[in-house]
Design an enzyme around this catalytic site. Sequence first.
Site, PDB file in Angstrom:
ATOM      1  N   GLU A   1     -20.427 -24.161   0.978  1.00 25.94           N
ATOM      2  CA  GLU A   1     -20.986 -23.405  -0.152  1.00 25.94           C
ATOM      3  C   GLU A   1     -22.139 -22.472   0.248  1.00 25.94           C
ATOM      4  O   GLU A   1     -23.280 -22.660  -0.187  1.00 25.94           O
ATOM      5  CB  GLU A   1     -21.382 -24.336  -1.299  1.00 25.94           C
TER       6      GLU A   1
ATOM      7  N   GLU B   1     -14.777 -30.240  -3.579  1.00 23.71           N
ATOM      8  CA  GLU B   1     -15.685 -31.101  -4.343  1.00 23.71           C
ATOM      9  C   GLU B   1     -15.351 -30.984  -5.816  1.00 23.71           C
ATOM     10  O   GLU B   1     -15.093 -29.898  -6.326  1.00 23.71           O
ATOM     11  CB  GLU B   1     -17.159 -30.710  -4.138  1.00 23.71           C
TER      12      GLU B   1
END
EC number: 3.5.2.17
Length: 560
Positions: free
Chosen positions: A199, A408
Amino acid sequence: MMEPPQTRLMINVFIVSFLALLVNLVVGVLGADNYSRDDFPLDFVFGSGTSAYQVEGAANKDGRTPSIWDTFAYAGYAHGENGDVACDGYHKYKEDVQLMLETGLDAYRFSISWSRLLPNGRGPVNPKGLQYSNNLINELISNGIQPHATLYNFDLPQVLEDEYGGWISRDIIRDFTYYAEVEFREFGDRVLYWTTVNEPNVFALGGYDQGNSPPRRCSPPFCATNDTMGNSTYEPYLAVHHILLSHSSAARLYWRKYRDKQHGFVGISIYTFGIFPQTNTEKDRVASQRARDFFVGWIMEPLQYGDYPISMKTNAGERIPAFTNHESKQVKGSFDFIGVIHYTNLNVSDNSDALKNQLRDFTADMAANIFGEDLFSNEEYLITPWGLRQELNKFKLLYGNPPIFIHENGQRTASNSSLQDVDKGEILHGYIGSVLDALRDASNIKGYFRMAFPGFVRVARWIQVSFGLYYVDRDDPQLKKIPKLFCKNGTTGFLKGRRTSILDLFELEQDPITCSKSPIIFSKISKWVLASLLFLIQHKIKFMWREPLPGQIPLKLVMF
């Protein structure tokens, strides 16, 4: 007096129509309802994951040197928490792998500590760090669990941050590529799936704009802290620019030297939201697209097309770095898969007036007001799986339908919350159903990873939040791991072949100890609809359906 046949017919038609509408509503909101592991492709993997700093512990042992996470935590910015012990995965990895096996996981996503493997950031390999990663990988494989490794998850060696400023220097490209090659060379004979950076969009905003995560760089008035080190107006853009160049350098190194021998794949993960306009006005619709350019296109457009979104280049101007022709060609197409991280949705309204400010950061450049979940709250996320399905469809339409792993997803709860985590079951059921819907839409999804295994230490402002499948008793010297209710009776059952439906969740909530079935009073469809209705009302869920997918009912339903 008997009712006329026409009246009875009208009543029956009304009842059937109402039930059909309710079924459509619930399935549309929560994703595919009744499904099993067998409804997914044979090569689709279900896993869980975490990161080195949040699970390993042993922060000061066997040659590991501090990372920027250690510096952040030791300076007192993590509410007294740190990764010195965490879940003690460094010593308990065999126990953890056995729990994965019992849970029924196909795969485990983990990151490797850069400062444990290369204590100086580059140069000699630490034998103890090498041994630990080899031991973990071998233990996973010997138990039939597929390893998915992440090279970088917010934990740059502090020595490189001190030496040249880490990700704001082009020197990082050289050192990251060196580090990546060590991993490919040492572990690539067993690890087939490599994520270079986790990320980067969130890392850049937290670390270089707001200053609420490592390396805590920002400048007033944009800081969420009192720090004045850094420059929020351009450093987030610079950091991501160097991340993209580092990623592409590592990916092309792998393809050039290792892919033919190891047959693996290299990707990057991106934090995404379902992004919807706050109103149906043209300004808000344009603002929602602009927000997606800034959050997702910031990473994906260079990877797919070789340059940043036009809206970003227009609004940020010279503050966003430009790719040379060579860099553009290097970055373009430099991935085998994309990792999608998704938890919740956002609503967006136009804020073009922000562009009138001379001093602007990323948020001001985006020129949008954001309404949605407080990422730093202990409150549970709303159940909004349609946002994930929409996002997956956008990857299909905008970026050539790349192979995708959901890296995720999950539900946050207070770290000291009850083990009776039926709410996590509700969100997991909805999101996996949404992934199945996206697969049926022809999205190229390869796997789904629940966050987190077994649990982890959240060393940031959201420290009191837990995402784990297991509760880790931090007061127990042995750090005992206790499976939460849905892990025992939902996740494991699904992964081992049992069908799952919203009705199962309702029954689980009514009798969480035995998970027994209630007496069959209604027909199957009536019972399912009743459970669905009670589920919606009982949890007082607020649903806002802004841009329905084809075939779904557009609605705005606000409950309490």
